[in-house]
Motif scaffolding. Structure first.
Motif, mmCIF file in Angstrom:
data_model
loop_
_atom_site.group_PDB
_atom_site.id
_atom_site.type_symbol
_atom_site.label_atom_id
_atom_site.label_comp_id
_atom_site.label_asym_id
_atom_site.label_seq_id
_atom_site.Cartn_x
_atom_site.Cartn_y
_atom_site.Cartn_z
ATOM 1 N N ARG A 20 12.568 11.311 10.269
ATOM 2 C CA ARG A 20 12.779 10.380 9.213
ATOM 3 C C ARG A 20 11.608 9.867 8.501
ATOM 4 N NH1 ARG A 20 13.338 5.197 8.174
ATOM 5 N NH2 ARG A 20 12.473 4.610 10.216
ATOM 6 N N ARG A 21 10.770 9.351 9.137
ATOM 7 C CA ARG A 21 9.640 8.907 8.225
ATOM 8 C C ARG A 21 8.635 9.907 7.536
ATOM 9 N NH1 ARG A 21 6.648 4.198 12.217
ATOM 10 N NH2 ARG A 21 8.401 2.973 12.580
ATOM 11 N N SER A 22 8.841 11.183 8.008
ATOM 12 C CA SER A 22 8.034 12.166 7.113
ATOM 13 C C SER A 22 8.599 12.430 6.147
ATOM 14 C CB SER A 22 8.139 13.406 8.193
ATOM 15 O OG SER A 22 7.388 14.643 7.334
ATOM 16 N N LYS A 23 10.227 12.375 6.169
ATOM 17 C CA LYS A 23 10.985 12.635 5.042
ATOM 18 C C LYS A 23 10.806 11.623 3.957
ATOM 19 C CE LYS A 23 14.534 15.723 7.143
ATOM 20 N NZ LYS A 23 15.906 15.710 7.741
ATOM 21 N N TYR A 24 10.686 10.311 4.325
ATOM 22 C CA TYR A 24 10.571 9.086 3.433
ATOM 23 C C TYR A 24 9.175 9.485 2.626
ATOM 24 C CZ TYR A 24 9.161 4.706 1.837
ATOM 25 O OH TYR A 24 8.693 3.497 1.089
ATOM 26 N N LEU A 25 8.064 9.625 3.511
ATOM 27 C CA LEU A 25 6.888 9.953 3.034
ATOM 28 C C LEU A 25 6.901 10.961 1.969
ATOM 29 C CD1 LEU A 25 4.237 8.895 5.832
ATOM 30 C CD2 LEU A 25 4.925 7.496 3.607
ATOM 31 N N SER A 26 7.504 12.307 2.392
ATOM 32 C CA SER A 26 7.307 13.424 1.489
ATOM 33 C C SER A 26 8.170 12.728 0.080
ATOM 34 C CB SER A 26 8.026 14.535 2.046
ATOM 35 O OG SER A 26 7.476 15.035 3.156
ATOM 36 N N SER A 27 9.310 12.090 0.160
ATOM 37 C CA SER A 27 9.843 11.834 -0.902
ATOM 38 C C SER A 27 9.261 10.714 -1.907
ATOM 39 C CB SER A 27 11.200 11.337 -0.854
ATOM 40 O OG SER A 27 11.165 10.142 -0.144
ATOM 41 N N LEU A 28 8.467 9.944 -1.121
ATOM 42 C CA LEU A 28 7.623 8.798 -1.719
ATOM 43 C C LEU A 28 6.514 9.669 -2.554
ATOM 44 C CD1 LEU A 28 6.851 5.912 -2.220
ATOM 45 C CD2 LEU A 28 5.507 6.074 -0.118
ATOM 46 N N ILE A 29 5.800 10.405 -1.904
ATOM 47 C CA ILE A 29 4.694 11.305 -2.511
ATOM 48 C C ILE A 29 5.518 11.898 -3.766
ATOM 49 C CG2 ILE A 29 3.104 13.644 -2.426
ATOM 50 C CD1 ILE A 29 2.803 12.255 0.800
ATOM 51 N N ARG A 31 8.090 11.271 -5.566
ATOM 52 C CA ARG A 31 8.355 10.357 -6.660
ATOM 53 C C ARG A 31 6.910 9.877 -7.323
ATOM 54 N NH1 ARG A 31 12.292 6.857 -3.139
ATOM 55 N NH2 ARG A 31 10.226 6.255 -2.313
ATOM 56 N N THR A 32 5.935 9.680 -6.692
ATOM 57 C CA THR A 32 4.743 9.240 -7.081
ATOM 58 C C THR A 32 4.167 10.368 -8.061
ATOM 59 O OG1 THR A 32 4.227 8.077 -5.155
ATOM 60 C CG2 THR A 32 2.151 8.557 -6.558
ATOM 61 N N LYS A 33 4.196 11.527 -7.775
ATOM 62 C CA LYS A 33 3.754 12.814 -8.613
ATOM 63 C C LYS A 33 4.806 12.903 -9.842
ATOM 64 C CE LYS A 33 2.226 15.880 -4.906
ATOM 65 N NZ LYS A 33 2.407 17.026 -4.283
ATOM 66 N N ILE A 34 5.858 12.576 -9.873
ATOM 67 C CA ILE A 34 6.918 12.723 -11.085
ATOM 68 C C ILE A 34 6.465 11.552 -11.901
ATOM 69 C CG2 ILE A 34 9.237 12.181 -11.847
ATOM 70 C CD1 ILE A 34 9.848 13.952 -9.169
ATOM 71 N N LYS A 35 6.320 10.371 -11.160
ATOM 72 C CA LYS A 35 5.913 9.181 -12.090
ATOM 73 C C LYS A 35 4.687 9.216 -12.882
ATOM 74 C CE LYS A 35 5.272 3.928 -11.882
ATOM 75 N NZ LYS A 35 5.004 3.816 -13.194
ATOM 76 N N ALA A 36 3.707 9.763 -11.840
ATOM 77 C CA ALA A 36 2.316 10.004 -12.554
ATOM 78 C C ALA A 36 2.471 10.959 -13.864
ATOM 79 C CB ALA A 36 1.219 10.608 -11.543
ATOM 80 N N GLU A 37 3.196 11.933 -13.742
ATOM 81 C CA GLU A 37 3.250 13.012 -14.843
ATOM 82 C C GLU A 37 4.034 12.310 -16.096
ATOM 83 O OE1 GLU A 37 3.682 16.951 -11.708
ATOM 84 O OE2 GLU A 37 5.398 16.255 -13.012
ATOM 85 N N ARG A 84 -4.068 11.286 -5.398
ATOM 86 C CA ARG A 84 -3.166 12.473 -4.727
ATOM 87 C C ARG A 84 -1.651 12.012 -4.470
ATOM 88 N NH1 ARG A 84 -5.903 17.126 -5.425
ATOM 89 N NH2 ARG A 84 -8.082 16.577 -5.501
ATOM 90 N N ALA A 85 -1.682 10.573 -3.745
ATOM 91 C CA ALA A 85 -0.351 10.108 -3.671
ATOM 92 C C ALA A 85 -0.651 8.495 -3.683
ATOM 93 C CB ALA A 85 0.037 10.390 -2.349
ATOM 94 N N ALA A 86 0.137 7.807 -4.020
ATOM 95 C CA ALA A 86 0.149 6.365 -4.199
ATOM 96 C C ALA A 86 1.315 5.445 -4.166
ATOM 97 C CB ALA A 86 -0.609 5.928 -5.593
ATOM 98 N N ASP A 87 1.327 4.396 -3.400
ATOM 99 C CA ASP A 87 2.271 3.369 -3.651
ATOM 100 C C ASP A 87 1.595 2.211 -3.651
ATOM 101 O OD1 ASP A 87 4.465 1.682 -3.089
ATOM 102 O OD2 ASP A 87 4.635 1.890 -0.922
ATOM 103 N N MET A 88 0.858 1.969 -4.702
ATOM 104 C CA MET A 88 -0.096 0.960 -4.982
ATOM 105 C C MET A 88 -0.176 0.390 -6.256
ATOM 106 S SD MET A 88 -4.196 0.405 -3.950
ATOM 107 C CE MET A 88 -3.918 0.591 -2.157
ATOM 108 N N TYR A 152 -3.904 7.210 -1.753
ATOM 109 C CA TYR A 152 -4.919 8.558 -1.307
ATOM 110 C C TYR A 152 -5.286 9.299 -2.663
ATOM 111 C CZ TYR A 152 -5.379 13.000 1.121
ATOM 112 O OH TYR A 152 -5.967 14.234 1.344
ATOM 113 N N PHE A 153 -6.550 9.214 -2.724
ATOM 114 C CA PHE A 153 -7.140 10.060 -3.669
ATOM 115 C C PHE A 153 -8.569 10.678 -3.575
ATOM 116 C CE2 PHE A 153 -9.271 5.919 -3.508
ATOM 117 C CZ PHE A 153 -10.613 5.923 -3.646
ATOM 118 N N SER A 154 -9.134 11.213 -4.370
ATOM 119 C CA SER A 154 -10.167 12.121 -3.901
ATOM 120 C C SER A 154 -11.212 11.850 -5.177
ATOM 121 C CB SER A 154 -9.783 13.617 -4.032
ATOM 122 O OG SER A 154 -9.466 14.026 -5.389
#
Length: 172
Positions: A20-29, A31-37, A84-88, A152-154
């Motif tokens: 369940r948590r894995s699915k949540y994090l995947s969806s969060l990532i 959404r973050t990618k879509i928002k960033a785009e 790479r991914a953010a909720d911040m 999460y950034f590089s």
């Protein structure tokens, strides 16, 4: 026999929770990618004056000095940063990038522990306790974070995971 069944139920429940948590994090990532785009597309359409006004307002709100253009070194550095991914919040992200740059500038070669400690201390001091930081060129992770506290950034080939966890008082 009963103990084995109970143990199997606990393991199954834990596996379901992990999934369940894995699915949540995947969806969060995602959404973050879509928002960033979409933010990137919107940013290219915005007039420059509006951007400058918003930048000044943001810097004023954060209480930072309002200056002119960033120096060439900072511009070059920011080209190397990839979220790479953010909720911040964006302001916190910029603070993390700035702190990372300051530490990078003082190191002749990468010292992962030193960079992680500097980021953790900066965020603990500024935004309260329970920040964690992982720095390296190759690592895996699976973490639970507080809402609005994940980045999460590089920078080039160095990956940085900065996240906050909830702090709960100990029950005596």
């Amino acid at each position: 026999m009963r103990e084995k069944e109970e143990k199997k139920k606990r393991v199954d429940a834990a596996s379901e929770e992990l999934e369940r948590r894995s699915k949540y994090l995947s969806s969060l990532i995602e959404r973050t990618k879509i928002k960033a785009e979409s933010d990137q597309e919107e940013a290219t359409k915005e007039p420059r004056k509006r951007k400058e006004k918003e930048k000044v307002k943001e810097e004023d709100r954060r209480g930072e000095a309002v200056g002119g253009e960033a120096d060439e070194g900072e511009k070059e550095f920011m080209k190397k940063v990839r979220v790479r991914a953010a909720d911040m919040a964006a302001a916190l992200q910029r603070r993390a990038f700035r702190c990372a740059r300051e530490v990078f500038d003082t190191m002749p070669k990468l010292e992962s522990k030193r960079l992680a400690l500097a980021l953790k201390k900066e965020f603990d001091t500024t935004y309260g306790p329970a920040w964690h930081c992982i720095v390296g060129t190759s690592f895996g992770s699976y973490v639970t974070h507080s809402l609005g506290g994940f980045l999460y950034f590089s920078i080039d080939k160095v990956y940085i995971l900065l996240f906050r966890t909830a702090v709960e008082p100990l029950a005596h």
